[in-house]
Scaffold this motif. Sequence first.
Motif, mmCIF file in Angstrom:
data_model
loop_
_atom_site.group_PDB
_atom_site.id
_atom_site.type_symbol
_atom_site.label_atom_id
_atom_site.label_comp_id
_atom_site.label_asym_id
_atom_site.label_seq_id
_atom_site.Cartn_x
_atom_site.Cartn_y
_atom_site.Cartn_z
ATOM 1 N N THR A 39 0.827 -1.199 0.000
ATOM 2 C CA THR A 39 0.000 0.000 0.000
ATOM 3 C C THR A 39 0.861 1.248 0.000
ATOM 4 O O THR A 39 0.595 2.207 -0.736
ATOM 5 N N SER A 40 1.921 1.236 0.813
ATOM 6 C CA SER A 40 2.778 2.411 0.889
ATOM 7 C C SER A 40 3.545 2.624 -0.404
ATOM 8 O O SER A 40 4.027 3.721 -0.671
ATOM 9 N N SER A 41 3.676 1.581 -1.216
ATOM 10 C CA SER A 41 4.381 1.695 -2.486
ATOM 11 C C SER A 41 3.455 2.056 -3.639
ATOM 12 O O SER A 41 3.894 2.127 -4.776
ATOM 13 N N GLY A 42 2.165 2.232 -3.350
ATOM 14 C CA GLY A 42 1.257 2.731 -4.370
ATOM 15 C C GLY A 42 0.327 1.703 -4.963
ATOM 16 O O GLY A 42 -0.513 2.040 -5.783
ATOM 17 N N TRP A 43 0.465 0.430 -4.558
ATOM 18 C CA TRP A 43 -0.509 -0.529 -5.049
ATOM 19 C C TRP A 43 -1.284 -1.126 -3.881
ATOM 20 O O TRP A 43 -0.944 -0.897 -2.731
ATOM 21 N N ASN A 44 -2.365 -1.833 -4.196
ATOM 22 C CA ASN A 44 -3.338 -2.262 -3.185
ATOM 23 C C ASN A 44 -3.941 -1.056 -2.472
ATOM 24 O O ASN A 44 -4.218 -1.090 -1.271
ATOM 25 N N ASP A 45 -4.139 0.019 -3.236
ATOM 26 C CA ASP A 45 -4.788 1.232 -2.730
ATOM 27 C C ASP A 45 -6.256 1.179 -3.164
ATOM 28 O O ASP A 45 -6.575 1.404 -4.331
ATOM 29 N N TYR A 46 -7.143 0.878 -2.223
ATOM 30 C CA TYR A 46 -8.548 0.680 -2.580
ATOM 31 C C TYR A 46 -9.312 1.984 -2.747
ATOM 32 O O TYR A 46 -10.512 1.972 -2.998
ATOM 33 N N THR A 47 -8.609 3.121 -2.630
ATOM 34 C CA THR A 47 -9.224 4.405 -2.977
ATOM 35 C C THR A 47 -8.913 4.788 -4.422
ATOM 36 O O THR A 47 -9.425 5.786 -4.925
ATOM 37 N N CYS A 48 -8.063 4.006 -5.085
ATOM 38 C CA CYS A 48 -7.675 4.298 -6.467
ATOM 39 C C CYS A 48 -8.870 4.121 -7.401
ATOM 40 O O CYS A 48 -9.601 3.136 -7.313
ATOM 41 N N LYS A 49 -9.061 5.079 -8.282
ATOM 42 C CA LYS A 49 -10.113 4.992 -9.284
ATOM 43 C C LYS A 49 -9.479 4.965 -10.673
ATOM 44 O O LYS A 49 -8.667 5.831 -11.000
ATOM 45 N N SER A 114 -11.338 -15.550 -7.919
ATOM 46 C CA SER A 114 -12.673 -15.070 -8.263
ATOM 47 C C SER A 114 -13.176 -14.083 -7.218
ATOM 48 O O SER A 114 -13.691 -12.998 -7.547
ATOM 49 N N ALA A 115 -13.033 -14.436 -5.943
ATOM 50 C CA ALA A 115 -13.486 -13.555 -4.867
ATOM 51 C C ALA A 115 -12.696 -12.249 -4.857
ATOM 52 O O ALA A 115 -13.252 -11.171 -4.601
ATOM 53 N N PHE A 116 -11.402 -12.333 -5.140
ATOM 54 C CA PHE A 116 -10.581 -11.125 -5.114
ATOM 55 C C PHE A 116 -10.933 -10.200 -6.275
ATOM 56 O O PHE A 116 -10.990 -8.975 -6.098
ATOM 57 N N VAL A 117 -11.161 -10.740 -7.446
ATOM 58 C CA VAL A 117 -11.571 -9.914 -8.585
ATOM 59 C C VAL A 117 -12.869 -9.181 -8.255
ATOM 60 O O VAL A 117 -13.012 -7.976 -8.532
ATOM 61 N N ASP A 118 -13.822 -9.879 -7.644
ATOM 62 C CA ASP A 118 -15.085 -9.227 -7.261
ATOM 63 C C ASP A 118 -14.817 -8.089 -6.275
ATOM 64 O O ASP A 118 -15.450 -7.022 -6.350
ATOM 65 N N LYS A 119 -13.887 -8.292 -5.366
ATOM 66 C CA LYS A 119 -13.531 -7.252 -4.392
ATOM 67 C C LYS A 119 -12.957 -6.023 -5.091
ATOM 68 O O LYS A 119 -13.325 -4.874 -4.777
ATOM 69 N N VAL A 120 -12.073 -6.247 -6.057
ATOM 70 C CA VAL A 120 -11.450 -5.140 -6.785
ATOM 71 C C VAL A 120 -12.480 -4.403 -7.631
ATOM 72 O O VAL A 120 -12.504 -3.161 -7.677
ATOM 73 N N LEU A 121 -13.348 -5.142 -8.298
ATOM 74 C CA LEU A 121 -14.382 -4.496 -9.115
ATOM 75 C C LEU A 121 -15.315 -3.652 -8.254
ATOM 76 O O LEU A 121 -15.691 -2.540 -8.628
ATOM 77 N N ALA A 122 -15.678 -4.160 -7.092
ATOM 78 C CA ALA A 122 -16.568 -3.414 -6.198
ATOM 79 C C ALA A 122 -15.892 -2.139 -5.703
ATOM 80 O O ALA A 122 -16.535 -1.080 -5.602
ATOM 81 N N ALA A 123 -14.600 -2.215 -5.397
ATOM 82 C CA ALA A 123 -13.890 -1.054 -4.863
ATOM 83 C C ALA A 123 -13.657 0.019 -5.916
ATOM 84 O O ALA A 123 -13.721 1.220 -5.625
ATOM 85 N N THR A 124 -13.385 -0.407 -7.151
ATOM 86 C CA THR A 124 -13.014 0.547 -8.195
ATOM 87 C C THR A 124 -14.176 0.993 -9.057
ATOM 88 O O THR A 124 -14.091 2.013 -9.742
ATOM 89 N N GLY A 125 -15.276 0.235 -9.055
ATOM 90 C CA GLY A 125 -16.403 0.548 -9.919
ATOM 91 C C GLY A 125 -16.181 0.165 -11.364
ATOM 92 O O GLY A 125 -16.995 0.508 -12.236
ATOM 93 N N ALA A 126 -15.103 -0.559 -11.652
ATOM 94 C CA ALA A 126 -14.811 -0.972 -13.028
ATOM 95 C C ALA A 126 -15.683 -2.150 -13.426
ATOM 96 O O ALA A 126 -16.213 -2.876 -12.578
ATOM 97 N N ASP A 127 -15.835 -2.337 -14.736
ATOM 98 C CA ASP A 127 -16.608 -3.466 -15.258
ATOM 99 C C ASP A 127 -15.757 -4.715 -15.448
ATOM 100 O O ASP A 127 -16.266 -5.837 -15.389
ATOM 101 N N GLU A 128 -14.459 -4.513 -15.699
ATOM 102 C CA GLU A 128 -13.550 -5.623 -15.958
ATOM 103 C C GLU A 128 -12.190 -5.324 -15.344
ATOM 104 O O GLU A 128 -11.845 -4.163 -15.083
ATOM 105 N N VAL A 129 -11.413 -6.372 -15.154
ATOM 106 C CA VAL A 129 -10.015 -6.227 -14.759
ATOM 107 C C VAL A 129 -9.138 -6.808 -15.853
ATOM 108 O O VAL A 129 -9.600 -7.523 -16.739
ATOM 109 N N ASP A 130 -7.848 -6.487 -15.770
ATOM 110 C CA ASP A 130 -6.817 -7.205 -16.504
ATOM 111 C C ASP A 130 -6.008 -7.986 -15.484
ATOM 112 O O ASP A 130 -5.764 -7.499 -14.367
#
Length: 291
Positions: A39-49, A114-130
């Motif tokens: 998080t301190s290095s800039g990733w796993n920041d769940y406020t990122c849009k 699968s569960a983690f992708v759903d978590k990321v999509l919910a946090a970011t509001g995105a429709d898809e991930v890479d």
Amino acid sequence: MLPVARALRHLAALLLAVAVAIVPAAAAHASDTSTASATSSGWNDYTCKPSTAHPRPVVLVHGTFGNSVDNWLSLAPYLTNRGYCVYSFDYGRLPGVPVFYGLGPIEKSAQELSAFVDKVLAATGADEVDIVGHSQGGMMPRYYLKFLGGAAKVNALVGIAPSNHGTTLLGLTELLKYFPGASGLLDIATPAVADQIAGSDFLTELNAGGDTVPGVHYTVIATRYDEVVTPWRSQFLSGSDVHNVLLQDLCPADVSGHLAIALTDRIAHHEVANALDPAHATPTTCASAVS
């Protein structure tokens, strides 16, 4: 002559020693400390849009005996510095085994993805991930795409030295046939290692009917000097939307092996960035090492 049980222990130790050799020395981080470092290095920041330029968050999937930070100490900052929302997670934990993950049954690990992708999509509001994965992490998401509905949530899968068709570990897996019960021992001790042996039941199921599923863009980045996923050509996929890349075709002087291609190789990093944003891709050359 060694008793069978003792011989099996020796064989398991041999295979595990080879696998452990791919783990970076930095793997001494504890899981909670690693998450804080990420998080301190800039990733796993769940406020990122996600931005208009990079509308899909990137999920990084570590390899066998890896973890969510040590596998990505170079690539994650490389991508965040280019404006991506980047996330990583630990999967495949075995009871009583800290820090070294990606060891549990791969089908279960795909459910964790699968569960983690759903978590990321919910946090970011995105429709898809890479998804970008190394070794097992480049292969395991294919189970998620094929059997767990992941194709509807994933735009692209980039595999760095992925174990798509298993490995012979430079021929060491051929020793298994001389030790009755050895495969069963590996199934118990490290299921993910057993699942990645060429010809395993897991890989037979995964690759039946074709390597890919419609709607997902696939990229494989391999090195001819891979000493873990062997032969290296087994990493490549077949399909209509597949881009297979040999690192030495981009830079003949690059001698990265299985570990370095993901951990430190900025030439490979550049090709990952091209795969994530093909509309703005630039040629990957030896000069990409300093770009």
